[in-house]
Design an enzyme around this catalytic site. Sequence first.
Site, PDB file in Angstrom:
ATOM      1  N   PHE A 126      68.580  32.186  12.568  1.00 20.43           N
ATOM      2  CA  PHE A 126      69.617  32.045  13.583  1.00 20.43           C
ATOM      3  C   PHE A 126      70.163  33.417  13.962  1.00 20.43           C
ATOM      4  O   PHE A 126      70.031  34.392  13.226  1.00 20.43           O
ATOM      5  CB  PHE A 126      70.754  31.130  13.088  1.00 20.43           C
ATOM      6  CG  PHE A 126      71.585  31.725  11.980  1.00 20.43           C
ATOM      7  CD1 PHE A 126      72.716  32.479  12.253  1.00 20.43           C
ATOM      8  CD2 PHE A 126      71.247  31.509  10.642  1.00 20.43           C
ATOM      9  CE1 PHE A 126      73.493  33.010  11.226  1.00 20.43           C
ATOM     10  CE2 PHE A 126      72.010  32.037   9.617  1.00 20.43           C
ATOM     11  CZ  PHE A 126      73.132  32.791   9.902  1.00 20.43           C
ATOM     12  N   CYS A 127      70.766  33.469  15.149  1.00 19.59           N
ATOM     13  CA  CYS A 127      71.398  34.692  15.641  1.00 19.59           C
ATOM     14  C   CYS A 127      72.584  34.279  16.514  1.00 19.59           C
ATOM     15  O   CYS A 127      72.945  33.106  16.560  1.00 19.59           O
ATOM     16  CB  CYS A 127      70.403  35.555  16.411  1.00 19.59           C
ATOM     17  SG  CYS A 127      69.639  34.705  17.807  1.00 19.59           S
ATOM     18  N   THR A 128      73.184  35.213  17.218  1.00 21.10           N
ATOM     19  CA  THR A 128      74.406  34.910  17.969  1.00 21.10           C
ATOM     20  C   THR A 128      74.190  33.887  19.077  1.00 21.10           C
ATOM     21  O   THR A 128      74.862  32.861  19.137  1.00 21.10           O
ATOM     22  CB  THR A 128      74.997  36.200  18.568  1.00 21.10           C
ATOM     23  OG1 THR A 128      75.213  37.149  17.525  1.00 21.10           O
ATOM     24  CG2 THR A 128      76.333  35.900  19.255  1.00 21.10           C
ATOM     25  N   VAL A 130      74.474  30.752  17.149  1.00 24.10           N
ATOM     26  CA  VAL A 130      75.774  30.434  16.559  1.00 24.10           C
ATOM     27  C   VAL A 130      76.761  29.953  17.615  1.00 24.10           C
ATOM     28  O   VAL A 130      77.562  29.050  17.368  1.00 24.10           O
ATOM     29  CB  VAL A 130      76.351  31.666  15.830  1.00 24.10           C
ATOM     30  CG1 VAL A 130      77.716  31.341  15.228  1.00 24.10           C
ATOM     31  CG2 VAL A 130      75.394  32.148  14.742  1.00 24.10           C
TER      32      VAL A 130
END
Length: 419
Positions: free
Chosen positions: A274-276, A307
């Site tokens: 996952f990332c922003t 996120v």
Amino acid sequence: MQKDNQKDIDSCHNTRYVILALYKFVDIPKDHLTSLQREVEDKLRSVHARGTILLATEGINGTICYPENLAGCTPHDSVQEYFQNHSFFLGLRTRISYADMAVFHRLKVKIKKEIVTIGGDSEESDVCKQPIGYMSKCDIDPTKIVGQYVPPGKEWDELCDDPDVVVIDTRNKYEYDIGTFENAINPNTDNFRQFPDWLHRFAEACKTADDSSESEAEHVHRQKQPCVMNSKKSESVNENLHPINTVHNARNSNPVPDEDLPIVRKKPKAVAMFCTGGIRCEKSTSYTIAANVFPKDIPVYHLEGGVLAYLEAHPDEKQSKWKGECFVFDQRVAVTHGLKPSTTYHACYGCRRPISLDDMNRPDFVEGVSCRYCKDVASEKQRNRFQERQKQIELSQTKGCRHIHDPKEVTTEQLILEP
């Protein structure tokens, strides 16, 4: 006519701002980029947008803000309609939030080699775009191969809880410091170019994990534990969801130290990243699969929308696997559940990392110059430059004007205001 324009400009300061994050990997012919750059900039300037848009032959990426009343309200927002109906951007991924003020100072529409730099070109003259450590020469193309999307709901929560799944936070360590998912692994990177090398070393550790010497009781106990754990250093940083001793250097050209690698207890049965906002994972999962980093029987997942999508879908933190806040690259600094702007963190304008009110009250904090994390890092030349900048900011405040402005935007307003 001048009065109408003046009214529009004044109303920009009394309206809610739309914050639009967007990206799409798509083939854009190189000879189209310059004209596309002008077209996009003209459209955004027409609504007094600010922020940054990156264009490359691999697609578009960026975040902008603009006064809601100049673009028209959703679902008839002219900016969103422009992007969503553009032949190059059909299927564009977007994330929308709101703020009471502009969260960027100026508008930039840039042409780049990549819309997110992973460092895949060892021949690149700019060392900041070269790989750090080992990186496979495989073809990274998110339009052809990418991890399996997982929506930001029950399925993702189950992956976070599964002891046989390693959930990897592909963001940088200062982002991890203020918030991440339960059981997430911190690669301890300063920049994305360090990630491929870290990933290969981590995967090798997973391959060599051996439980043949365990007793049956030890084996049963271990199966209930997470397959991978953060290094003790990473855990000590994040245990209070607040940056403690992490030093961040975005230009770091060294691989992540061995002591910062996670502890592998057993071989994971799946990998989730996952990332922003999702774009970094498009490349990280594409690379992971294309480079055969893990065995083919280990699925690679990707949090759809990142996120930000998860926080939007989980306004109640009590029903969330996310702990802390999510760093964003604008004046909000961070957002919380429901994408609400942070009331905890501010930005150090020396190193740009998030700092708390407690950090700002420390005797070693110098407004606009340095904080506890960068006070011993900046050179004397940099400190002098930062001090001069802070003087100019304070001078602008006494005059009631902005220190940082967009020259093109100001020129437009000046022309309108001329009698």
